[in-house]
Design a protein around this motif. Structure first.
Motif, short mmCIF file in Angstrom:
data_model
loop_
_atom_site.label_atom_id
_atom_site.label_comp_id
_atom_site.label_asym_id
_atom_site.label_seq_id
_atom_site.Cartn_x
_atom_site.Cartn_y
_atom_site.Cartn_z
N HIS A 251 0.82 -1.21 0.00
CA HIS A 251 0.00 0.00 0.00
C HIS A 251 0.86 1.27 0.00
N ARG A 252 2.16 1.08 0.29
CA ARG A 252 3.03 2.27 0.41
C ARG A 252 3.37 2.89 -0.94
N ILE A 253 3.11 2.15 -2.03
CA ILE A 253 3.52 2.69 -3.33
C ILE A 253 2.53 3.72 -3.88
N PHE A 254 1.33 3.77 -3.30
CA PHE A 254 0.34 4.70 -3.85
C PHE A 254 0.73 6.15 -3.59
N LYS A 255 0.56 6.98 -4.64
CA LYS A 255 0.85 8.41 -4.47
C LYS A 255 -0.42 9.09 -3.96
N ASP A 256 -0.24 9.99 -3.00
CA ASP A 256 -1.39 10.71 -2.43
C ASP A 256 -2.26 11.33 -3.52
N GLU A 257 -1.56 11.92 -4.52
CA GLU A 257 -2.34 12.66 -5.53
C GLU A 257 -3.17 11.72 -6.41
N ASP A 258 -2.85 10.44 -6.44
CA ASP A 258 -3.64 9.49 -7.24
C ASP A 258 -4.87 8.98 -6.49
N LEU A 259 -4.81 9.03 -5.15
CA LEU A 259 -5.92 8.47 -4.37
C LEU A 259 -7.07 9.47 -4.30
N PRO A 260 -8.31 9.02 -4.55
CA PRO A 260 -9.43 9.96 -4.48
C PRO A 260 -9.56 10.55 -3.08
N ARG A 261 -9.84 11.85 -3.01
CA ARG A 261 -10.05 12.46 -1.71
C ARG A 261 -11.34 11.93 -1.10
N LYS A 262 -11.49 12.13 0.23
CA LYS A 262 -12.63 11.56 0.96
C LYS A 262 -13.96 11.86 0.29
N ALA A 263 -14.15 13.15 -0.09
CA ALA A 263 -15.44 13.53 -0.66
C ALA A 263 -15.65 12.82 -2.00
N VAL A 264 -14.57 12.65 -2.76
CA VAL A 264 -14.69 11.95 -4.05
C VAL A 264 -14.97 10.47 -3.79
N LYS A 265 -14.28 9.91 -2.81
CA LYS A 265 -14.48 8.49 -2.49
C LYS A 265 -15.96 8.26 -2.15
N TRP A 266 -16.47 9.19 -1.38
CA TRP A 266 -17.87 9.10 -0.98
C TRP A 266 -18.80 9.19 -2.19
N GLU A 267 -18.42 10.05 -3.13
CA GLU A 267 -19.19 10.24 -4.37
C GLU A 267 -19.20 8.92 -5.18
N LEU A 268 -18.05 8.24 -5.19
CA LEU A 268 -17.96 6.97 -5.94
C LEU A 268 -18.96 5.97 -5.38
N TYR A 269 -19.01 5.90 -4.06
CA TYR A 269 -19.94 4.98 -3.41
C TYR A 269 -21.38 5.34 -3.79
N ARG A 270 -21.70 6.63 -3.72
CA ARG A 270 -23.08 7.06 -3.99
C ARG A 270 -23.48 6.76 -5.42
N ILE A 271 -22.55 6.99 -6.35
CA ILE A 271 -22.86 6.75 -7.77
C ILE A 271 -23.13 5.26 -7.98
N ALA A 272 -22.22 4.43 -7.47
CA ALA A 272 -22.39 2.97 -7.68
C ALA A 272 -23.68 2.50 -7.02
N ARG A 273 -23.90 2.96 -5.79
CA ARG A 273 -25.10 2.53 -5.06
C ARG A 273 -26.36 2.88 -5.85
N SER A 274 -26.41 4.10 -6.38
CA SER A 274 -27.63 4.50 -7.08
C SER A 274 -27.80 3.70 -8.38
N ILE A 275 -26.70 3.37 -9.05
CA ILE A 275 -26.81 2.55 -10.26
C ILE A 275 -27.33 1.14 -9.90
N PHE A 276 -26.83 0.59 -8.80
CA PHE A 276 -27.26 -0.76 -8.41
C PHE A 276 -28.75 -0.75 -8.01
N LEU A 277 -29.15 0.27 -7.24
CA LEU A 277 -30.56 0.31 -6.80
C LEU A 277 -31.48 0.49 -8.01
N SER A 278 -31.07 1.37 -8.94
CA SER A 278 -31.92 1.58 -10.14
C SER A 278 -32.01 0.32 -10.98
N ALA A 279 -30.97 -0.52 -10.91
CA ALA A 279 -30.99 -1.75 -11.72
C ALA A 279 -31.73 -2.88 -10.99
#
Ligand SMILES: C[S@@+](CC[C@H](N)C(=O)[O-])C[C@H]1O[C@@H](n2cnc3c(N)ncnc32)[C@H](O)[C@@H]1O
Ligand code: SF4
Length: 448
Positions: A251-279
């Motif tokens: 896990h040490r090789i990941f660059k900070d700038e490549d990792l999604p920030r918390k708010a973006v990470k949260w957005e990823l979850y919300r997007i996927a969740r809404s696609i799954f529920l709609s399906a």
């Protein structure tokens, strides 16, 4: 909501057990453990589950947090199969009633079970599956499948042995993300395995995805979620990336700038969740989605959803027996873990010993808290057993109540729709061991 990321982004356990492993007492002599196994099996109605750990992988995915060993050469594969079979023989000798009790669930996980040759897989499973009493109605045989090391021959072998569910590791379909996590797995490869599994008659197909990986964006993860529902898996596990660089070197090789920030990470979850529920998928527990026809969704409807070391399951059994390096077992009163080091595991087995690393006997208080956490994790709701418990919860969870994440009355508490992602934080109320003593050093991944 952004403030909540900061406030509730605490290191918390995933609660696949209570007490969580770092809080086990540690000492559990093997003879005491075996006495526990015999005690639970003495009851003729006991049903049990079997977990077998296959630790090997051919290459290291850099996001991975599993107990695995990278080996391209396969030279340790056959000796390992021998050792697991010897461990099985030790249990059969110590607890002969195993053979007469109903086996509900077999789960082969890893590492990568698909690493084993078809011949070795048969050699490992045949002697076990031939002698046990499989549940006539509800037997589930599940295997974790890495498409990169899977073939028609391997899938045919699993099916012939009676396996009916495959759990396919995907994580993300974007080539750029796959490259950064060292897991090149073209979409067509996954689609082929999914199609073959269906053709061979597997009745359950699960997909594993992770949000929070490097270079994931709202746009890219939307594509991954859409490509996922297009294949119509029965279940989707949507895991939050658990980043623990102080434990996992890769896990040490990941660059900070490549990792999604918390708010973006949260957005990823919300997007996927809404696609799954709609399906048409139903949200099951903390990180799972299932088609209404799937046994996990059915278990949720019938109020018998369960959670153990393997994650969410559709059935609870009194005994989970884990075979293989690092495997965890449980009875209603105790936990037990095997040696995590392959050499130590093998040496103990060769000496004719169950390879105990550590364990824990649950106190009455542990058992109560385990049930309360389990209820929250499986139904997002729990009843209090006393006015004192209700009052203490109200005090501990004041901020979550004020933020609208937790609802509460005199009888029960529940996670609101917006509070569900913070489920692990609400469980902290019942985790007396962690509240009494903060862990030394960093152990758990962040909640968000
Ligand atoms: C043992 S692996 C699955 C089987 C097989 N080895 C494979 O990768 O296809 C179990 C799953 O755990 C999840 N996982 C592993 N490391 C993780 C991490 N650090 N954070 C979140 N999920 C993780 C992945 O979704 C992975 O598919
Ligand atoms: S994700 Fe699976 S294949 Fe990749 S390293 Fe972890 S266990 Fe092995």
């Amino acid at each position: 909501m952004t403030d909540s990321f900061e406030k509730y982004d605490l290191p918390v356990p995933r609660y696949t057990s209570y007490p969580t492993v770092p809080y086990w007492s540690g000492a559990l002599p093997t003879d005491v453990w075996l006495e526990n196994v015999r005690r639970v099996l003495a009851e003729p109605a006991t049903a049990w589950s079997l977990y077998i750990h296959v630790p090997f992988c051919e290459s290291q995915c850099t996001f991975c947090g599993c107990n695995n060993i990278i080996s391209r050469s396969h030279d340790r594969e056959s000796p390992y199969v021998e050792h697991v079979l010897k461990e099985w023989a030790l249990y059969r000798a110590a607890a002969p009633q195993l053979i007469g009790r109903t086996l509900r669930h077999v789960h082969v996980g890893g590492g990568s079970p698909t690493y084993l040759t078809p011949e070795n897989f048969r050699r490992l499973l045949t002697p076990i599956l031939q002698v046990v009493q499989k549940d006539q109605r509800e037997f589930e045989g599940a295997i974790e499948v890495d498409p990169r090391t899977t073939s028609l021959e391997k899938l045919t072998t699993y099916r012939a042995l009676g396996f009916n569910r495959v759990s396919i590791g995907i994580q993300d379909f974007e080539p750029e993300v796959q490259r950064l996590v060292n897991r090149m797995q073209p979409y067509e490869m996954t689609a082929d395995i999914n199609r073959l599994a269906r053709e061979l008659g597997f009745t359950g197909v699960n997909f594993d995805l992770i949000y929070g990986l490097p270079k994931q964006s709202a746009e890219s993860f939307r594509r991954t979620a859409e490509q996922t529902v297009a294949m119509r898996p029965d279940r989707i596990a949507l895991y939050s990336f658990a980043l623990v660089p102080w434990i996992k070197r890769q896990h040490r090789i990941f660059k900070d700038e490549d990792l999604p920030r918390k708010a973006v990470k949260w957005e990823l979850y919300r997007i996927a969740r809404s696609i799954f529920l709609s399906a048409g998928y139903v949200e099951v527990g903390m990180d799972h989605f299932a088609l209404p026809t799937d046994s996990l969704a059915e278990a949720l409807r019938q109020g018998r959803l369960h959670r153990n070391f393997m994650g969410y399951t559709n059935q609870r059994t009194d005994l989970v027996l884990g075979l293989g390096m690092s495997s965890i077992s449980e009875t209603p009163w105790s936990f037990h873990q095997n040696e995590k080091d392959l050499i130590k595991y093998s040496v103990e087995i060769d000496a004719g010993k169950i390879p105990t690393l550590r364990g824990h006997m649950l106190t009455e208080d542990d058992r109560h808290r385990r049930e309360q956490i389990l209820k929250l994790m499986t139904t997002f709701r729990v009843s209090f057993v006393s006015p004192e418990e209700a009052a203490a919860a109200r005090e501990f969870l004041t901020e979550m109540i004020q933020d609208g994440f937790v609802g509460m009355n005199e009888q029960e508490m529940w996670l609101t729709a917006t509070g569900r992602p913070f489920l692990r934080i609400a469980c902290l109320f019942f985790d007396q061991r962690l509240r009494d003593k903060q862990p030394e050093g960093r152990l758990f991944s962040q909640a968000v």
